[in-house]
Design an enzyme around this catalytic site. Structure first.
Site, mmCIF file in Angstrom:
data_model
loop_
_atom_site.group_PDB
_atom_site.id
_atom_site.type_symbol
_atom_site.label_atom_id
_atom_site.label_comp_id
_atom_site.label_asym_id
_atom_site.label_seq_id
_atom_site.Cartn_x
_atom_site.Cartn_y
_atom_site.Cartn_z
ATOM 1 N N TYR A 144 0.731 -1.273 0.126
ATOM 2 C CA TYR A 144 0.105 -0.080 -0.158
ATOM 3 C C TYR A 144 0.929 1.104 0.037
ATOM 4 O O TYR A 144 1.759 1.232 0.845
ATOM 5 C CB TYR A 144 -0.838 -0.056 1.196
ATOM 6 C CG TYR A 144 -1.714 1.226 1.398
ATOM 7 C CD1 TYR A 144 -2.714 1.391 0.539
ATOM 8 C CD2 TYR A 144 -1.556 2.117 2.469
ATOM 9 C CE1 TYR A 144 -3.756 2.355 0.632
ATOM 10 C CE2 TYR A 144 -2.441 3.352 2.635
ATOM 11 C CZ TYR A 144 -3.511 3.386 1.737
ATOM 12 O OH TYR A 144 -4.464 4.705 1.919
ATOM 13 N N ASP A 239 9.109 2.930 0.051
ATOM 14 C CA ASP A 239 8.241 3.411 0.908
ATOM 15 C C ASP A 239 8.149 3.148 2.436
ATOM 16 O O ASP A 239 8.015 2.133 2.687
ATOM 17 C CB ASP A 239 6.683 3.263 0.286
ATOM 18 C CG ASP A 239 5.587 3.822 1.163
ATOM 19 O OD1 ASP A 239 6.027 4.687 1.855
ATOM 20 O OD2 ASP A 239 4.291 3.515 0.758
ATOM 21 N N LYS A 267 3.852 9.058 9.029
ATOM 22 C CA LYS A 267 3.477 8.481 10.397
ATOM 23 C C LYS A 267 4.415 9.152 11.402
ATOM 24 O O LYS A 267 4.378 10.104 11.951
ATOM 25 C CB LYS A 267 3.475 6.841 10.053
ATOM 26 C CG LYS A 267 2.358 6.446 9.428
ATOM 27 C CD LYS A 267 1.873 4.851 9.117
ATOM 28 C CE LYS A 267 0.645 5.030 8.115
ATOM 29 N NZ LYS A 267 0.723 4.160 7.108
HETATM 30 C C1 LIG Z 1 0.083 4.520 5.629
HETATM 31 C C2 LIG Z 1 0.980 4.447 4.581
HETATM 32 C C3 LIG Z 1 0.861 5.264 3.448
HETATM 33 C C4 LIG Z 1 0.031 6.173 3.310
HETATM 34 O O1 LIG Z 1 -0.017 7.343 4.274
HETATM 35 P P1 LIG Z 1 -1.350 8.392 4.713
HETATM 36 O O2 LIG Z 1 -0.557 9.262 5.697
HETATM 37 O O3 LIG Z 1 -2.162 7.588 5.132
HETATM 38 O O4 LIG Z 1 -1.481 8.968 3.451
HETATM 39 C C5 LIG Z 1 1.807 5.101 2.465
HETATM 40 N N1 LIG Z 1 2.525 4.056 2.437
HETATM 41 C C6 LIG Z 1 2.674 3.209 3.528
HETATM 42 C C7 LIG Z 1 3.840 2.039 3.302
HETATM 43 C C8 LIG Z 1 1.704 3.290 4.405
HETATM 44 O O5 LIG Z 1 1.940 2.469 5.439
#
Ligand SMILES: *Cc1c(COP(=O)(O)O)cnc(C)c1O
Length: 429
Positions: A144, A239, A267
């Site tokens: 994701y 990511d 995060k």
């Molecule tokens: C949570 C997450 C996102 C998206 O971040 P948001 O602040 O919710 O837009 C993207 N990549 C990874 C790996 C994530 O865990």
């Protein structure tokens, strides 16, 4: 446990908010029942509107690595507030946090702040495309990267839990530039690169996947991707929205010793405020406007309150390396305990674990990719989730999530969680 107020609030919420929530995974759809409305949080605890208190293992889906309402961060935010909430002009703290991140995260020479992980990944892909002059990119099934159009293809967790792996509203035109490979499958990546020679701008992945449950990279997987990218002039993007500042102070790239060309952060970086960032090699980041031609902007980017929270969080992590050994110990104790219970009850389920991330999968297969993750018994997971909740332990309301530990967990909390786990698993047999 009484949940009258939460239920009433949820019924009201559904009238005015789609599904009653501002992010789908909060809705408990995958586990049954209604979501709890939270009044406040402190240390390892969430306290709901009915006054119930839970030890929790999501930590706002990652950010609260020091536990909730940490005094240092709270004080930094209050102090920053006294000078106003937004200026739309540069501030000293933005320089301080940027410099600190370049010291902490191996691949980052320059960094741009945004407001969410979604913005970070969208922007990183645009920059990689601008830098290489190529259109396509490779992502992995079950990874994701936020809700940007081009990522909503086999996108894991939320989408998977809701039963639509691909979202309506994403055009075919957009989707055709997203190439998909199974996680941990280097051969598939080689084949895609060969079939799309000189057209692939980037390979983006979660260096440890957390959005199909916790799935680790096989030995050699990250190194193999590094090699393909070097050979083919492709930008390797980790990511690290989830793993950054969590698996070590330099994220997964430091923990696994593989340096990508770019990475995305989110995060933990905001200490609980809405912050994301993308950064990388100098020559790539110099493509970003106003230094270079790739446009990317944000009215509230680098917001002074958010930067105060983030800078305080990162300074704390940078100057307390023992946080990571402490989290590894908590993680190992918990997962070893869960495995011992599974063995003693003769249950064949699988655990994946690294540092302060883990998932108990209700399948007897090894979970190494999206296909194996999908073999889980999600009904059984729903019963496990509800059982744990009744015992005062709040887990992520989906099988396809990693759990996140915080330093607020003491050995008493860990014992409480393990006792609840044993009782609930016994009840499932
Ligand atoms: C949570 C997450 C996102 C998206 O971040 P948001 O602040 O919710 O837009 C993207 N990549 C990874 C790996 C994530 O865990």
């Amino acid at each position: 446990m009484e949940s009258k107020k939460s239920t009433a609030l949820f019924n009201e919420a559904k009238k005015f908010i789609p599904g009653g929530v501002n992010s789908p995974v909060r809705a408990f759809k995958a586990v049954g029942g209604n979501p709890l409305f939270i009044r406040r949080a402190d240390g390892p605890y969430l306290i709901d509107e009915d006054g119930n208190s839970y030890i929790e293992l999501i930590n706002s889906w990652g950010p609260m690595i020091l536990g909730h309402n940490h005094p240092k961060i709270r004080e930094a935010v209050i102090k920053a507030m006294e000078n106003g909430t937004s200026f739309g002009a540069p501030t000293e703290r933005e320089v301080q946090i940027a410099e600190l991140i370049t010291q902490m995260v191996p691949c980052v020479d320059k960094i741009r702040m945004v407001n969410s992980g979604t913005e970070a990944t969208m922007s990183a892909i645009r920059v990689a495309r601008g830098y290489t002059g190529r259109d396509k990119f490779i992502k992995f099934e079950g990874n994701y990267h936020g809700h940007g159009d081009s990522f909503l293809i086999a996108a894991g967790s939320g989408a998977m839990t809701m039963g639509n792996p691909d979202s309506p509203g994403v055009t075919k035109g957009t989707a055709k530039d997203t190439l998909l490979a199974p996680y941990n499958d280097l051969e598939a990546v080689y084949r895609l690169v060969e079939a799309n020679r000189d057209q692939v701008a980037a390979i983006i992945l979660e260096p440890v996947a957390g959005n199909m449950g916790c799935v680790l990279p096989d030995t050699g997987f990250l190194e193999g991707l590094r090699k393909i990218c070097d050979e083919e002039g492709i930008v390797l993007i980790f990511d690290e929205v989830m793993t950054g500042f969590r698996l070590s102070k330099g994220g997964a790239q430091e923990r696994f010793g593989v340096k990508p060309d770019m990475c995305t952060l989110g995060k933990i970086i905001g200490g609980g405020m809405p912050v994301g960032a993308y950064g990388g090699k100098r020559e790539i980041m110099e493509f970003v406007s106003p230094e270079g031609p790739v446009y990317q902007a944000g009215t509230l980017s680098g917001n002074p309150i958010a930067m105060a929270a983030g800078l305080t969080m990162l300074e704390h992590l940078n100057s307390h390396p023992e946080v990571y050994t402490e989290l590894d110990t908590i993680g190992t104790t918990l997962v070893t305990g869960i495995q011992a219970t599974l063995r003693s009850l003769g249950l064949p389920y699988t655990t994946n674990h690294v540092g302060s991330m883990y998932t108990l999968f209700f399948t007897k297969q090894n979970v190494v990719d999206f296909e194996s993750a999908k073999t889980c018994d999600t009904t059984l997971f729903g019963r496990y989730f509800q059982g744990m909740l009744q015992k005062g332990v709040y887990l992520a309301p989906s099988q396809f999530e990693s759990l996140f530990l915080s330093t607020a967990l003491t050995s008493e909390h860990v014992d409480q969680i393990l006792t609840a786990n044993e009782t609930v698993l016994k009840g499932l047999v």
